[in-house]
Design a protein around this motif. Structure first.
Motif, PDB file in Angstrom:
ATOM      1  N   GLY A  30      81.031  97.918  43.137  1.00  0.00           N
ATOM      2  CA  GLY A  30      80.497  97.463  44.416  1.00  0.00           C
ATOM      3  C   GLY A  30      79.481  98.436  44.998  1.00  0.00           C
ATOM      4  O   GLY A  30      79.399  98.615  46.214  1.00  0.00           O
ATOM      5  N   LEU A  31      78.708  99.075  44.127  1.00  0.00           N
ATOM      6  CA  LEU A  31      77.679 100.016  44.588  1.00  0.00           C
ATOM      7  C   LEU A  31      76.301  99.365  44.443  1.00  0.00           C
ATOM      8  O   LEU A  31      76.130  98.404  43.687  1.00  0.00           O
ATOM      9  CB  LEU A  31      77.714 101.291  43.741  1.00  0.00           C
ATOM     10  N   ALA A  32      75.311  99.887  45.149  1.00  0.00           N
ATOM     11  CA  ALA A  32      73.935  99.391  44.989  1.00  0.00           C
ATOM     12  C   ALA A  32      73.345 100.034  43.733  1.00  0.00           C
ATOM     13  O   ALA A  32      73.570 101.210  43.467  1.00  0.00           O
ATOM     14  CB  ALA A  32      73.107  99.763  46.210  1.00  0.00           C
ATOM     15  N   GLU A  33      72.603  99.223  42.954  1.00  0.00           N
ATOM     16  CA  GLU A  33      72.021  99.755  41.709  1.00  0.00           C
ATOM     17  C   GLU A  33      71.170 101.000  41.970  1.00  0.00           C
ATOM     18  O   GLU A  33      71.151 101.941  41.178  1.00  0.00           O
ATOM     19  CB  GLU A  33      71.180  98.686  41.011  1.00  0.00           C
ATOM     20  N   ASP A  34      70.457 100.976  43.100  1.00  0.00           N
ATOM     21  CA  ASP A  34      69.555 102.101  43.407  1.00  0.00           C
ATOM     22  C   ASP A  34      70.314 103.406  43.642  1.00  0.00           C
ATOM     23  O   ASP A  34      69.726 104.485  43.567  1.00  0.00           O
ATOM     24  CB  ASP A  34      68.724 101.788  44.661  1.00  0.00           C
ATOM     25  N   ASP A  35      71.593 103.278  43.978  1.00  0.00           N
ATOM     26  CA  ASP A  35      72.367 104.497  44.261  1.00  0.00           C
ATOM     27  C   ASP A  35      73.012 105.077  43.009  1.00  0.00           C
ATOM     28  O   ASP A  35      73.702 106.092  43.079  1.00  0.00           O
ATOM     29  CB  ASP A  35      73.485 104.183  45.288  1.00  0.00           C
ATOM     30  N   ILE A  36      72.819 104.389  41.886  1.00  0.00           N
ATOM     31  CA  ILE A  36      73.500 104.842  40.664  1.00  0.00           C
ATOM     32  C   ILE A  36      72.579 105.728  39.840  1.00  0.00           C
ATOM     33  O   ILE A  36      71.387 105.448  39.678  1.00  0.00           O
ATOM     34  CB  ILE A  36      74.002 103.627  39.871  1.00  0.00           C
ATOM     35  N   LEU A  37      73.156 106.793  39.343  1.00  0.00           N
ATOM     36  CA  LEU A  37      72.405 107.752  38.524  1.00  0.00           C
ATOM     37  C   LEU A  37      72.960 107.681  37.111  1.00  0.00           C
ATOM     38  O   LEU A  37      74.117 108.035  36.876  1.00  0.00           O
ATOM     39  CB  LEU A  37      72.593 109.151  39.122  1.00  0.00           C
ATOM     40  N   LYS A  38      72.137 107.217  36.171  1.00  0.00           N
ATOM     41  CA  LYS A  38      72.611 107.121  34.783  1.00  0.00           C
ATOM     42  C   LYS A  38      72.147 108.330  33.990  1.00  0.00           C
ATOM     43  O   LYS A  38      70.939 108.552  33.841  1.00  0.00           O
ATOM     44  CB  LYS A  38      72.103 105.825  34.144  1.00  0.00           C
ATOM     45  N   GLN A 326      81.492 107.972  42.079  1.00  0.00           N
ATOM     46  CA  GLN A 326      80.437 108.601  42.891  1.00  0.00           C
ATOM     47  C   GLN A 326      79.045 108.134  42.446  1.00  0.00           C
ATOM     48  O   GLN A 326      78.026 108.694  42.844  1.00  0.00           O
ATOM     49  CB  GLN A 326      80.534 110.126  42.774  1.00  0.00           C
ATOM     50  N   GLY A 327      79.035 107.130  41.571  1.00  0.00           N
ATOM     51  CA  GLY A 327      77.760 106.550  41.147  1.00  0.00           C
ATOM     52  C   GLY A 327      77.041 107.335  40.070  1.00  0.00           C
ATOM     53  O   GLY A 327      75.846 107.135  39.850  1.00  0.00           O
ATOM     54  N   VAL A 328      77.736 108.216  39.383  1.00  0.00           N
ATOM     55  CA  VAL A 328      77.092 109.008  38.325  1.00  0.00           C
ATOM     56  C   VAL A 328      77.700 108.615  36.976  1.00  0.00           C
ATOM     57  O   VAL A 328      78.909 108.761  36.772  1.00  0.00           O
ATOM     58  CB  VAL A 328      77.277 110.531  38.560  1.00  0.00           C
ATOM     59  N   ILE A 329      76.848 108.107  36.089  1.00  0.00           N
ATOM     60  CA  ILE A 329      77.336 107.677  34.769  1.00  0.00           C
ATOM     61  C   ILE A 329      77.018 108.762  33.744  1.00  0.00           C
ATOM     62  O   ILE A 329      75.854 109.123  33.557  1.00  0.00           O
ATOM     63  CB  ILE A 329      76.663 106.369  34.300  1.00  0.00           C
ATOM     64  N   VAL A 330      78.046 109.306  33.115  1.00  0.00           N
ATOM     65  CA  VAL A 330      77.848 110.222  31.988  1.00  0.00           C
ATOM     66  C   VAL A 330      78.482 109.566  30.764  1.00  0.00           C
ATOM     67  O   VAL A 330      78.904 108.410  30.817  1.00  0.00           O
ATOM     68  CB  VAL A 330      78.414 111.635  32.259  1.00  0.00           C
ATOM     69  N   ARG A 343      79.402 114.194  27.779  1.00  0.00           N
ATOM     70  CA  ARG A 343      77.996 114.505  27.501  1.00  0.00           C
ATOM     71  C   ARG A 343      77.135 114.004  28.659  1.00  0.00           C
ATOM     72  O   ARG A 343      77.291 112.872  29.109  1.00  0.00           O
ATOM     73  CB  ARG A 343      77.548 113.819  26.201  1.00  0.00           C
ATOM     74  N   VAL A 344      76.254 114.856  29.133  1.00  0.00           N
ATOM     75  CA  VAL A 344      75.387 114.461  30.247  1.00  0.00           C
ATOM     76  C   VAL A 344      73.929 114.658  29.829  1.00  0.00           C
ATOM     77  O   VAL A 344      73.572 115.666  29.214  1.00  0.00           O
ATOM     78  CB  VAL A 344      75.728 115.246  31.537  1.00  0.00           C
ATOM     79  N   THR A 345      73.105 113.676  30.161  1.00  0.00           N
ATOM     80  CA  THR A 345      71.685 113.765  29.857  1.00  0.00           C
ATOM     81  C   THR A 345      70.982 114.579  30.939  1.00  0.00           C
ATOM     82  O   THR A 345      71.284 114.430  32.128  1.00  0.00           O
ATOM     83  CB  THR A 345      71.078 112.348  29.798  1.00  0.00           C
ATOM     84  N   VAL A 346      70.053 115.415  30.527  1.00  0.00           N
ATOM     85  CA  VAL A 346      69.286 116.218  31.486  1.00  0.00           C
ATOM     86  C   VAL A 346      68.471 115.285  32.384  1.00  0.00           C
ATOM     87  O   VAL A 346      67.794 114.377  31.900  1.00  0.00           O
ATOM     88  CB  VAL A 346      68.338 117.188  30.737  1.00  0.00           C
ATOM     89  N   GLY A 347      68.554 115.522  33.682  1.00  0.00           N
ATOM     90  CA  GLY A 347      67.802 114.713  34.633  1.00  0.00           C
ATOM     91  C   GLY A 347      66.707 115.519  35.311  1.00  0.00           C
ATOM     92  O   GLY A 347      66.347 116.616  34.869  1.00  0.00           O
TER      93      GLY A 347
END
Ligand SMILES: Cc1ncc(COP(=O)(O)O)c(C=O)c1O
Length: 366
Positions: A30-38, A326-330, A343-347
């Motif tokens: 139920g989060l906004a797509e814009d608030d998600i960090l992939k 928290q909207g962060v996809i790793v 594993r996390v991708t460098v942002g």
């Protein structure tokens, strides 16, 4: 009615699990797509090369034609850049495609292929799909143990797969070790060196392998425009190989496996030196930022040579889910035999900072 049955080795395949998509995460939480960090699929945080985007816009009026199945323009652009001939190249729908083409062209059911523990998942998938056997060599310090991999080659081995740097561990083998592997395996065994993350290596470690092709016609180098060039969604990769090997691979390739926009964009992206320089600088700074953050949190990590880094956390699955909230996809990597790592991708700097703050909360340090 009884359905036809696929071979046992096909039914045994565990499908590839990609990074969780932004839209799916938004829907479920139920989060906004814009608030998600992939930060889950080693995609470019800088978007795509602006030159590639401009080239695509200029190519939209010819989409009713089939693409050039020979890939003339892109092969020539690559050949100029790499100092090889167009007939050294096979183009793919991402490098995933060319990795499968090597397997399909050279493996028979019952043959074997060697790869490392914690190696990129597509190798076992491609090998299994043919009914060949994967020989998994225990990793050394999470990376490829190339001497052990050479020793694991059997009479029925046709391919050795080596990712350098490796995904998901980010480990790197000095090129002299890769050369020693080539020296020690029989010439009848293909050595596939997967250089998906080559562009992120510091200058002193950039790959010398194309210059080795004349000496080692069993060397197959794969590269992609998905990572540093930011074209993951278009799917372009390629192989650099001896012309005889490339010719065999081309026989099993779909005639139009790379689409027109992908080829047009790739040609433009290859010329965008400014974008690659920015990408390399952002990545080096981002790795340093993430390493410093992990140290501050007292977390162990595997030093990385890619555009991602793997960190050890207690209860990795719970932490993954806390990060999602928290909207962060790793990326959880239990499927790679690493259930205690993420594993996390460098942002971008602010994305890395957001991830580190979310991680701090997720592991209960804040
Ligand atoms: C080591 C390695 N090789 C190949 C690929 C395939 O990438 P693509 O099919 O997008 O070129 C990846 C993607 O994650 C990778 O990590």
């Amino acid at each position: 009615m009884k359905l036809p049955e696929a071979p046992e080795y096909v039914r045994a395949i565990a499908p590839y699990v990609p990074g969780k998509p932004i839209a799916e995460t938004a829907r479920e939480l139920g989060l906004a797509e814009d608030d998600i960090l992939k930060m889950a699929s080693n995609e470019s945080p800088l978007g795509a090369s602006p030159k590639a985007l401009a080239a695509i816009r200029g190519a939209l009026d010819v989409l009713h034609y089939y693409p050039d199945g020979s890939g003339y323009e892109l092969k020539n652009a690559l050949a100029r850049r790499l100092g090889v001939k167009p007939d050294n190249l096979v183009l793919g729908n991402g490098s995933n495609d060319v990795l499968e083409l090597v397997a399909r062209a050279y493996l028979r059911p019952g043959d074997s292929a060697v790869y490392s523990q914690h190696a990129f998942m597509v190798y076992p998938l491609a090998v299994q799909a043919i009914g060949a056997t994967g020989i998994v060599v225990p990793a050394r310090g999470y990376g490829n143990d190339l001497a052990a991999m050479a020793a694991a080659v059997r009479a029925d081995t046709r391919i050795v797969f080596v990712a350098n740097p490796n995904n998901p561990t980010g480990t790197f083998n000095p090129w002299a070790e890769v050369r020693a592997l080539l020296e020690s395996v029989p010439a009848s065994v293909l050595v596939v060196v997967d250089e998906a993350y080559e562009e992120y290596l510091p200058d002193a470690l950039r790959s010398p392998t194309t210059a080795w092709l004349a000496r080692f016609p069993n060397l197959v180098i794969s590269r992609t425009l998905s990572k540093a060039y930011g074209l993951a969604g278009l799917r372009v990769g390629y192989v650099i190989a001896d012309p005889a090997v490339a010719e065999v691979m081309n026989r099993v390739r779909q005639p139009f496996n790379v689409n027109h926009l992908a080829m047009v964009a790739a040609c433009a992206a290859l010329d965008d030196a400014e974008f690659i320089a920015k990408t390399r600088a952002n990545n080096a700074a981002g790795l340093a930022q993430l390493e410093a953050g992990f140290k501050a949190l007292g977390l162990e990590y595997i030093p990385s040579h890619g555009n991602f880094i793997t960190v050890r956390v207690a209860e990795a699955d719970r932490v993954y889910r806390e990060l999602l909230k928290q909207g962060v996809i790793v990326r959880p990597i239990a499927g790679y035999g690493m259930p205690g790592h993420l594993r996390v991708t460098v942002g971008l700097p602010e994305q890395n900072a957001r991830f580190l703050a979310a991680l701090e909360r997720a592991i209960g340090k804040r």
